[in-house]
Design a protein around this motif. Sequence first.
Motif, PDB file in Angstrom:
ATOM      1  N   ASP A   4      56.846  41.992  41.195  1.00 44.56           N
ATOM      2  CA  ASP A   4      56.253  42.027  39.856  1.00 44.56           C
ATOM      3  C   ASP A   4      55.459  40.757  39.564  1.00 44.56           C
ATOM      4  OD1 ASP A   4      57.287  44.545  39.380  1.00 44.56           O
ATOM      5  OD2 ASP A   4      59.105  43.779  38.417  1.00 44.56           O
ATOM      6  N   ALA A   8      51.508  40.688  38.816  1.00 46.39           N
ATOM      7  CA  ALA A   8      50.966  40.015  37.627  1.00 46.39           C
ATOM      8  C   ALA A   8      49.846  39.052  38.029  1.00 46.39           C
ATOM      9  CB  ALA A   8      52.070  39.281  36.882  1.00 46.39           C
ATOM     10  N   GLN A  12      45.943  39.335  36.989  1.00 44.95           N
ATOM     11  CA  GLN A  12      45.252  38.215  36.354  1.00 44.95           C
ATOM     12  C   GLN A  12      43.929  37.927  37.071  1.00 44.95           C
ATOM     13  OE1 GLN A  12      45.893  36.503  33.548  1.00 44.95           O
ATOM     14  NE2 GLN A  12      44.021  35.337  33.906  1.00 44.95           N
TER      15      GLN A  12
END
Length: 123
Positions: A4, A8, A12
């Motif tokens: 995770d 992320a 981004q």
Amino acid sequence: MTRDEVLAGINQEIAEQRDAAEHEADPARRDRMLRHARSRADLAEEEADAVAADIVENEQAALSLRVPVSLSMALKARAEAERIPLSALVRRMLTQALEQPSSPVLTVEQVEEIARRVYRESA
């Protein structure tokens, strides 16, 4: 780093790519940058899985040991036959050996039977 967290980070980066594309003056380059961001977004889950797997794979410790030449040759031949690196073969074999429940070579009953037989034969 977890999957995770990796995902992320990838998301981004994709957001930054899209932002940079929106500020691009050249329409052809902006379209190319947006296509690249969309392609990367489509594969973000797979990329996160692969990166997370690489991280886990690289969290290893080195182990050095001596084995008889015959065992070394047998391991190398097996690794070659399976078309995998020797270290991968040894790692797999060690993992399987540790995961399998260990059992004694002989049970108590078998040892007792052997002892009775030896006693009978020696009498």
